[in-house]
Design an enzyme around this catalytic site. Structure first.
Site, short mmCIF file in Angstrom:
data_model
loop_
_atom_site.label_atom_id
_atom_site.label_comp_id
_atom_site.label_asym_id
_atom_site.label_seq_id
_atom_site.Cartn_x
_atom_site.Cartn_y
_atom_site.Cartn_z
N ARG A 335 44.62 37.96 51.26
CA ARG A 335 44.55 38.16 49.82
C ARG A 335 45.61 39.14 49.35
O ARG A 335 46.02 39.13 48.19
CB ARG A 335 43.15 38.68 49.46
CG ARG A 335 42.86 38.73 47.98
CD ARG A 335 41.56 39.46 47.72
NE ARG A 335 40.41 38.59 47.79
CZ ARG A 335 39.15 39.02 47.92
NH1 ARG A 335 38.92 40.32 48.03
NH2 ARG A 335 38.14 38.18 47.95
N LEU A 339 48.34 35.30 47.09
CA LEU A 339 48.22 35.22 45.63
C LEU A 339 49.13 36.21 44.91
O LEU A 339 49.75 35.84 43.90
CB LEU A 339 46.77 35.40 45.21
CG LEU A 339 45.89 34.18 45.51
CD1 LEU A 339 44.42 34.49 45.28
CD2 LEU A 339 46.31 32.99 44.66
N VAL A 457 40.69 31.21 42.53
CA VAL A 457 40.54 31.12 43.98
C VAL A 457 40.42 32.49 44.63
O VAL A 457 40.79 33.51 44.06
CB VAL A 457 41.70 30.33 44.61
CG1 VAL A 457 41.77 28.93 44.06
CG2 VAL A 457 43.03 31.04 44.36
N GLU A 458 39.91 32.49 45.87
CA GLU A 458 39.67 33.71 46.65
C GLU A 458 38.85 34.73 45.88
O GLU A 458 39.11 35.94 45.91
CB GLU A 458 41.00 34.31 47.13
CG GLU A 458 41.70 33.43 48.16
CD GLU A 458 42.85 34.13 48.84
OE1 GLU A 458 42.94 35.36 48.76
OE2 GLU A 458 43.66 33.44 49.48
N GLY A 459 37.85 34.24 45.18
CA GLY A 459 36.98 35.12 44.40
C GLY A 459 37.36 35.10 42.94
O GLY A 459 38.48 35.46 42.57
#
Length: 782
Positions: A335, A339, A457-459
């Site tokens: 992360r 991103l 995405v990713e939370g």
């Protein structure tokens, strides 16, 4: 009077003895506090504990302590590429960009071309993080970030297809936790692109609450390769899985149960991660999702009672139930890179193209970039992009130093993707109608469409801000809270009491010290706070202000936790604002670090000043939001007077500074090149970005000729000529001898490129599809 002094002396001596002698302090004070703390401390699940203990604490810990060591930050090595990494960025990465036409990908092919996929695999793009001994490139996190940033300036499908195999997924999990047999078998195949990986975590019923996944496996015996072996029957239903439609190796997260005790442990083994070949019996890879016309492969995967041996577990049977800890530690690294890199690339592209467009496009005979309203938007684009890139680079550098900063990863994920949304929105405002008509010449429309993907995405960003940054950071980064919680949870109450005693009283001293420093720094406006002597003098004031606010934040965080206790977790607005304070301090730190690492470029100073002033103003607003909304209003009122005794001192960047930033985007130069250094810039005018670059140069070259044309027009020689309009004026002046051949050719080249840049695409009525009803056909039939 002497008796009164004696009694006072005895009381003071007693207090000193109680506080200074650990056995007495533990008995009289710490024990009852310890017992009360254990009663009010909410129970913590294994997954919550793993999330809190995963990863490392880095610079955010310095900020949370209230006394950041700025020299420590400045002494961190500047991230740099090796010769091999630089060569790969300049050659293979550029070639990958040249191979992709995003309009063809998103509108015609719906995928990268077969040649592009083959190129990526053959050149190791899918194995950048895999060490050389396994056939990978063995690149640093910084190189990974640089490559993804550049690919993102070309195509989201290209960038995502490369970044997913190199972030949270089979390769990273294998590197950290795989058995030797798993590494030796899979890593070389992943490095060569023979295996395409995907990782399946998100469930329709759990979403961002990934720890609650309903996907499950049951330990049992079954047949595998002709023999009865101990394995598990797994059922899963996942969605949003990037690369799932084309993957050959599926990483799978599920909760494992052992009701018959075949593993000899608890019935609920815990979340487990396994590697499953895509053609394993029972695996369904599903079809495709369509994430806002982004054509990277994404889709569902399912399986029902799929038997697989325990050897499929990443790390083998010994790692059963350890999946959540594995995921939390790897997510902190992934992360921090993917991103932030992809969204910074999107912002660099916006800064470069929109800045050029604002200089090339004219209205009322003035470049639109000179209008003050447009300058405001350009300033935000430039300032945010500078800050985003600074945070991206500093965080990737932390990964290369061995850190796994879970809180920082949440900060950069949330704030960089949110700023990218602001940057692209501002870019669309500036280019207007050019941006809303999709087509091959639209350089920003797809970015505008797809910016919510990174936010989701990713939370999901809302949950990242309101639950994770401070909710996790308050415990993980605080110097004493986690130690107190661990002491309270110690099954050995005597050892727990000793540990609690040490942590609690140090915590008290910490709070008192921060309270005194808060008052001192607030009264003096932070002027007595220390700035590193080695830092640029023009930046000293920012270091002092950040030290002042770090101290105030440490006090506010402690008081908020003390006043609200476990209910702070449910007060998401307050938690989010506290997280905003920590985040803005981290982002501002990254800007200061970048300015030093770049050699204190005076031409870049407006960008740094804008970004820092913007961060401080948002930090101040977050402070006010917390203080004004504490349930204990009297406490909030008092703290506001302590933190801001002279009122609010931070302001938005001035108009003059914003104008300077805007001009940096609309004029070619070293600063513009540094700000957009990762952009892929085609060298031909048949590409929209390449045409913009050439149009910008032609516009500047034509300025002298434009001045000659305006001077001739003012003589009145063109009065009454029908060609004396904004489009044909140069033609008329040249025909009458008022513009020499050189000036005329310069203006005509500029006009040709300008017209190419501002042109929007048009299509047949049916967009090339057969059988569509033509305009007016229904009326004629009627």
């Amino acid at each position: 009077m002497n008796g009164l002094f004696a009694i006072s002396g005895i009381l003071i001596a007693s207090i000193v003895i109680v506080l200074a002698v650990p056995p007495i302090r533990r008995t009289l004070l710490s024990r009852p506090l310890f017992q009360a703390y254990r009663k009010v401390l909410p129970p913590m699940s294994d997954t919550e504990r793993d999330a809190l203990e995963a990863g490392t604490v880095w610079w955010e810990g310095e900020l949370f302590r209230g006394r950041p060591d700025w020299q420590r930050l400045l002494d961190l090595p500047k991230p740099a590429l090796t010769a091999d990494e630089q060569q790969f960025l300049d050659n293979q990465t550029e070639q990958a960009c040249r191979m992709v036409d995003d309009w063809q990908v998103t509108q015609k092919q719906y995928d990268l071309s077969a040649d592009t996929w083959d190129y990526l695999k053959r050149n190791g793009f899918l194995g950048m993080i895999i060490p050389r001994e396994y056939g990978g490139l063995g690149f640093s996190a910084y190189a990974h970030s640089q490559i993804i940033t550049k690919l993102s300036t070309r195509s989201s499908a290209l960038a995502v297809s490369v970044m997913v195999p190199n972030s949270l997924g089979p390769a990273e999990l294998l590197l950290h936790y795989g058995t030797d047999a798993q590494k030796n078998h899979y890593l070389p195949r992943l490095a060569r692109g023979e295996e395409v990986p995907a990782f399946a975590l998100t469930s329709p019923w759990a979403g961002s609450d990934a720890a609650a996944i309903p996907d499950s496996g049951v330990v049992c015996k079954g047949m595998w390769q002709g023999q009865e072996v101990l394995g598990m029957r797994v059922t899963w239903d996942k969605r949003y899985i990037t690369l799932a439609p084309v993957c050959t190796l599926l990483g799978l997260a599920f909760r494992l149960y052992d009701p018959d005790g075949l593993l000899g442990g608890p019935a609920d083994v815990g979340i487990t991660c396994a590697l499953v070949p895509h053609d394993h019996p029972g695996v369904e890879t599903g079809r495709r999702h369509l994430p806002l016309n982004a054509m990277f492969m994404n889709g569902p995967t399912r399986g029902t009672d799929v038997f697989m041996p325990l050897d499929f577990i990443i790390g083998g049977p010994a790692r059963a139930g350890q999946g959540w800890r594995m995921l939390m530690e790897c997510l902190a690294a992934g992360r921090s890179i993917s991103l932030p890199a992809s969204n910074t690339g999107m912002s660099q592209l916006t800064a470069r193209t929109v800045g050029a467009y604002a200089r090339v496009r004219s209205q009322f005979r003035t470049p639109v970039g000179r209008f003050e309203g447009v300058e405001e938007a350009l300033a935000r684009i430039g300032g945010h992009t500078y800050l985003m890139d600074a945070a991206r680079v500093m965080t990737a550098g932390a990964i290369d130093l061995g850190e796994k900063p879970s809180v920082v990863s949440a900060i950069v994920k949330y704030h960089i993707t949110e700023r990218a949304r602001q940057v692209v929105n501002d870019g669309m405002d500036v280019i207007g109608g050019k941006g809303i008509c999709l087509g091959p010449s639209n350089f920003l429309g797809r970015a505008y469409q797809q910016v919510p993907v990174g936010i989701t995405v990713e939370g999901a960003n809302i949950l990242t801000r309101s639950l994770i940054i401070f909710g996790q950071g308050a415990i993980r980064c605080h110097p004493y809270v986690l130690a107190e919680m661990q002491a309270a949870g110690n099954s050995d109450t005597q050892e727990g009491l000793k540990a609690f005693d040490r942590a609690f009283w140090r915590h008290i001293r910490f709070v008192v010290g921060n309270g005194l420093r808060t008052v001192g720094h607030a009264v003096t406006g932070g002027r007595l706070a220390r700035a590193p002597a080695s830092a640029a003098p023009e930046m000293h004031g920012y270091y002092r202000q950040l030290t002042r606010y770090a101290c105030s934040f440490a006090l506010l965080a402690d008081l908020s936790m003390a006043l609200l206790g476990g209910s702070l977790k449910r007060r998401e607005r307050l938690s989010a604002r506290l997280g905003d304070i920590l985040s803005q301090m981290y982002l501002a730190s990254a800007v200061l670090k970048r300015f030093e690492d770049d050699g204190r470029q005076s031409a870049d100073a407006p960008l740094a000043h804008w970004a820092l002033q913007d961060a401080l103003q948002h930090l101040q607003a977050a402070f006010v939001g917390v203080l004004d909304n504490l349930p204990q209003r009297s406490v909030g009122w008092t703290l506001r007077r302590l933190v801001f005794p002279w009122g609010l001192m931070q302001h938005t960047p001035s108009d003059e500074l914003s104008q300077r930033v805007a001009r940096l985007l609309t004029e070619p130069g070293a600063t513009r090149e540094r700000l957009t250094a990762n952009c892929h810039v085609p060298d031909t005018d048949d590409e929209p970005v390449g045409a913009l670059e050439q149009a910008l140069v032609a516009t500047l070259d034509a300025e002298a000729a434009d001045a000659h044309l305006r001077a001739y027009e003012k003589t009145g020689a063109l009065t009454g000529d029908p060609r004396a309009n904004v489009r044909d004026l140069a033609e008329a002046a040249h025909a009458r001898g008022g513009l020499d051949q050189r000036d005329y050719e310069c203006i005509k080249r500029r006009d040709t490129l300008r017209d190419q840049v501002i042109r929007v695409d048009d299509f047949p009525f049916d967009f090339g599809m057969t059988g569509a009803v033509q305009p007016g056909a229904q009326r004629k039939a009627a």
